[in-house]
Motif scaffolding. Sequence first.
Motif: not given
Length: 275
Positions: A2-5, A68, A71, A75
């Motif tokens: 995810d974005l935080q990771q 973002g 990512l 995905k």
Amino acid sequence: MDLQQLEQDLLPLTAYAAPVVFGSVFLEYWLTRHDEEHRYQSRDFWSSVGIGLGSLLINAILKTSVFGMALFFYKIVPWRIETHWWTWLVAYALIDLCNYFAHFIAHKQRVWWATHVTHHSSEHLNFSTAFRNSWTQHLKLIFFVPAWVSGINPVVILTCYQIDLLYQFWIHTEVIRKMPRWFEFFFVTPSHHRVHHGSNDRYLDKNFGSSLIIWDRIFGTFQEEDEEPVYGLTKPVASFNPVYLNFHVWVDIGRDLRKAKSAREVWEILFGPPV
């Protein structure tokens, strides 16, 4: 992922490199301080610093959006390329190739030139010139979609992007004259990039590579440094104002669009050659 990771895993390489960058600027300043032709010019230097600070601020504001986007595209594709040592080489070559085409088109079409002209506005070439990154350069991220949809881990892609960006710093100098012949054949060097910043007729629209000069050799845009470069724009801008240097072409485009009378004229204004 995810974005935080992604944000946690991605090393801030540009921040780590800051001491080397600023140290190099100081060293170059000291080495050229008695050279009237090549020494730092005060107004030009502070103009570069002002543009660079603005660029850093914009980068910080847009960082999460850029991550973002990377990512998102990663995905939506169904394929994946596992991360091995060779994946890094493929990713770097892909990023550098995307950079080549983004750079090439920025010199050929007016709307993209508006995102790049700031970088060519100085009539000097030194390490501080590398700070002149346009405040609208993020519009060119569209040219990096092929890298984002490659299926390579976004951490690898964005790390290679940072390295490719950092590489371009050291090629903005006249202190380093020539590198070994084998190095000059494969990699972009200060000699190659002096050609790119030259406004000499034979130097215009040459040497678009960021790290690898092989793209220029392959696509016919390579030019050896065989005469003294004259730096700056073919139509010099008589201003050191960072805001003006970033937006004067955008203002000209807006003025011309207001006068346009057809969709064809709009297209030519935006995607015709720089004027």
